[in-house]
Design a protein around this motif. Structure first.
Motif, PDB file in Angstrom:
ATOM      1  N   TYR A  98      32.828  39.177  50.818  1.00 51.24           N
ATOM      2  CA  TYR A  98      33.895  39.383  49.846  1.00 51.24           C
ATOM      3  C   TYR A  98      34.475  38.039  49.442  1.00 51.24           C
ATOM      4  O   TYR A  98      34.545  37.110  50.242  1.00 51.24           O
ATOM      5  N   GLN A  99      34.910  37.948  48.201  1.00 48.93           N
ATOM      6  CA  GLN A  99      35.561  36.743  47.693  1.00 48.93           C
ATOM      7  C   GLN A  99      37.068  36.967  47.710  1.00 48.93           C
ATOM      8  O   GLN A  99      37.554  37.999  47.251  1.00 48.93           O
ATOM      9  N   MET A 100      37.796  35.996  48.259  1.00 45.70           N
ATOM     10  CA  MET A 100      39.249  36.074  48.343  1.00 45.70           C
ATOM     11  C   MET A 100      39.856  34.828  47.705  1.00 45.70           C
ATOM     12  O   MET A 100      39.416  33.710  47.972  1.00 45.70           O
ATOM     13  N   VAL A 101      40.854  35.031  46.860  1.00 46.26           N
ATOM     14  CA  VAL A 101      41.553  33.926  46.216  1.00 46.26           C
ATOM     15  C   VAL A 101      42.823  33.651  47.017  1.00 46.26           C
ATOM     16  O   VAL A 101      43.595  34.568  47.301  1.00 46.26           O
ATOM     17  N   VAL A 102      43.016  32.391  47.404  1.00 43.20           N
ATOM     18  CA  VAL A 102      44.144  32.001  48.248  1.00 43.20           C
ATOM     19  C   VAL A 102      45.175  31.260  47.393  1.00 43.20           C
ATOM     20  O   VAL A 102      44.836  30.314  46.676  1.00 43.20           O
ATOM     21  N   PHE A 103      46.441  31.716  47.510  1.00 46.17           N
ATOM     22  CA  PHE A 103      47.566  31.107  46.803  1.00 46.17           C
ATOM     23  C   PHE A 103      48.635  30.723  47.821  1.00 46.17           C
ATOM     24  O   PHE A 103      48.685  31.282  48.916  1.00 46.17           O
TER      25      PHE A 103
END
Length: 117
Positions: A98-103
């Motif tokens: 899975y691809q996760m975007v981190v902010f």
């Protein structure tokens, strides 16, 4: 000068003490948000530019909410097998990615780190 002395004596007589936060003992608290990202692409009609636009829109959405984009992470996990009902309809286990975007953003809260043990 007399007025200054009165102010100082009033301050020293006060029972409430405020802690002074200096750069040496001030610590910014960071908040993090991790959002799943699944791009959709029709390979017969679209190029990878569509995926870049989708990611860009996601980053812009959270940037407008005060979040700073950090990176795109890939997370792998093992999906447990499904035995089915009495062995009927069972599915084997498998690896999924899975691809996760981190902010991140600075918290509204402040933390004072003690420099004394």
């Amino acid at each position: 000068m007399l007025k200054l002395k009165n102010i100082i004596s009033n301050l020293t007589a006060a029972t409430t003490v405020q802690k002074v936060v200096t750069p040496a003992n001030y610590c910014k608290i960071m908040e993090y948000k991790v959002v799943p990202f699944t791009a959709t692409l029709d390979q017969r009609k679209q190029s990878t530019a569509v995926v870049a636009e989708q990611l860009g829109r996601l980053i812009m959405h959270y940037s407008n909410e005060g979040w700073k984009y950090i990176r795109l992470e890939s997370v792998s996990t093992y999906v447990q097998p499904d035995p089915g009902c009495f062995g009927v309809g069972g599915k084997p286990g498998y690896m999924a990615s899975y691809q996760m975007v981190v902010f991140s953003k600075e918290s509204d809260n402040e933390s004072v780190v003690s420099t004394h043990d």
